[in-house]
Design a protein around this motif. Sequence first.
Motif, PDB file in Angstrom:
ATOM      1  N   ARG A 118       0.839  -1.202   0.000  1.00  0.00           N
ATOM      2  CA  ARG A 118       0.000   0.000   0.000  1.00  0.00           C
ATOM      3  C   ARG A 118       0.873   1.252   0.000  1.00  0.00           C
ATOM      4  NH1 ARG A 118      -2.492   3.756   3.161  1.00  0.00           N
ATOM      5  NH2 ARG A 118      -1.347   3.176   5.041  1.00  0.00           N
ATOM      6  N   HIS A 119       1.915   1.255   0.823  1.00  0.00           N
ATOM      7  CA  HIS A 119       2.841   2.392   0.856  1.00  0.00           C
ATOM      8  C   HIS A 119       3.527   2.567  -0.494  1.00  0.00           C
ATOM      9  CE1 HIS A 119       3.279   4.054   4.993  1.00  0.00           C
ATOM     10  NE2 HIS A 119       2.534   3.004   5.251  1.00  0.00           N
ATOM     11  N   GLU A 121       2.365   1.844  -3.427  1.00  0.00           N
ATOM     12  CA  GLU A 121       1.402   2.448  -4.360  1.00  0.00           C
ATOM     13  C   GLU A 121       1.204   3.933  -4.071  1.00  0.00           C
ATOM     14  OE1 GLU A 121       0.414   0.998  -7.144  1.00  0.00           O
ATOM     15  OE2 GLU A 121       1.736  -0.595  -6.409  1.00  0.00           O
ATOM     16  N   LEU A 122       1.176   4.302  -2.810  1.00  0.00           N
ATOM     17  CA  LEU A 122       1.038   5.718  -2.455  1.00  0.00           C
ATOM     18  C   LEU A 122       2.248   6.523  -2.923  1.00  0.00           C
ATOM     19  CD1 LEU A 122      -0.452   5.330   1.133  1.00  0.00           C
ATOM     20  CD2 LEU A 122      -1.644   6.175  -0.902  1.00  0.00           C
ATOM     21  N   HIS A 123       3.445   5.975  -2.737  1.00  0.00           N
ATOM     22  CA  HIS A 123       4.652   6.664  -3.199  1.00  0.00           C
ATOM     23  C   HIS A 123       4.696   6.720  -4.726  1.00  0.00           C
ATOM     24  CE1 HIS A 123       6.673   7.591   0.542  1.00  0.00           C
ATOM     25  NE2 HIS A 123       6.351   6.393   0.996  1.00  0.00           N
ATOM     26  N   ALA A 124       4.253   5.656  -5.383  1.00  0.00           N
ATOM     27  CA  ALA A 124       4.232   5.662  -6.856  1.00  0.00           C
ATOM     28  C   ALA A 124       3.251   6.718  -7.368  1.00  0.00           C
ATOM     29  CB  ALA A 124       3.866   4.281  -7.385  1.00  0.00           C
ATOM     30  N   VAL A 165       9.927   4.057  -3.704  1.00  0.00           N
ATOM     31  CA  VAL A 165       9.385   3.020  -4.583  1.00  0.00           C
ATOM     32  C   VAL A 165      10.408   1.895  -4.739  1.00  0.00           C
ATOM     33  CG1 VAL A 165       8.672   2.509  -6.964  1.00  0.00           C
ATOM     34  CG2 VAL A 165       7.750   4.524  -5.778  1.00  0.00           C
ATOM     35  N   ASP A 166      11.653   2.244  -5.003  1.00  0.00           N
ATOM     36  CA  ASP A 166      12.698   1.241  -5.173  1.00  0.00           C
ATOM     37  C   ASP A 166      12.922   0.453  -3.880  1.00  0.00           C
ATOM     38  OD1 ASP A 166      14.940   0.003  -6.655  1.00  0.00           O
ATOM     39  OD2 ASP A 166      16.199   1.117  -5.233  1.00  0.00           O
ATOM     40  N   ILE A 172       9.565  -5.604  -0.090  1.00  0.00           N
ATOM     41  CA  ILE A 172       8.464  -6.545  -0.363  1.00  0.00           C
ATOM     42  C   ILE A 172       9.025  -7.855  -0.892  1.00  0.00           C
ATOM     43  CG2 ILE A 172       6.478  -6.970  -1.864  1.00  0.00           C
ATOM     44  CD1 ILE A 172       5.988  -3.825  -1.632  1.00  0.00           C
ATOM     45  N   ASP A 173       9.958  -7.764  -1.826  1.00  0.00           N
ATOM     46  CA  ASP A 173      10.558  -8.970  -2.394  1.00  0.00           C
ATOM     47  C   ASP A 173      11.268  -9.776  -1.306  1.00  0.00           C
ATOM     48  OD1 ASP A 173      11.360 -10.650  -4.677  1.00  0.00           O
ATOM     49  OD2 ASP A 173      13.381  -9.912  -4.200  1.00  0.00           O
TER      50      ASP A 173
END
Length: 184
Positions: A118-119, A121-124, A165-166, A172-173
């Motif tokens: 979710r974070h 997506e918000l940053h993207a 984002v990076d 996440i990975d």
Amino acid sequence: MSLPHAILTALLEKPSSGLELTRRFDRSIGYFWSATHQQIYRELGKLEKAGLIRALPTDVPARGGRKEYEVLAAGRGELERWVAETEEPRALRDPLMLRLRATGVVGVGPDFVAELRRHRELHAARLAEYREFQRRDTARDRGTERDRAQGLVLQGGIDLELFWVDWLDKAIDELDRDTDRPRT
């Protein structure tokens, strides 16, 4: 001490009422320095009392009427003094980082990985918004000192969102591959 300086900066850019300032904070300054409407109005009173700003004369009675403020010479001097100050870099203080560290103690659950997504997506989304601002500003092709300074602030925001984002992709990975649970 930065909120009064953010307000002085905004008022030097354009004399404004408290309501106009709060709208400008919501549209621009608030991306990197947020303040509530109450904080802005309270700070306007303090700046006026300190002789750094003044309400512009108006034909409308002050009580209940809209006051528009401008920066006085003392306010400009204070802003120049503050800009020239030395300051140590501040440590990152983000609850997400603390929560991530806590997962090392309590374990990483699927809800936390979903929160990281979710974070991300918000940053993207913020990154896309900043890039649109940059596209719009580049199309204007104005090269004043003010434009260049604002462009640098915007580029800093873009770089920061690219970092998040990076980094979130990596986090996440990393956390997803170390679990036996199905990916969400």
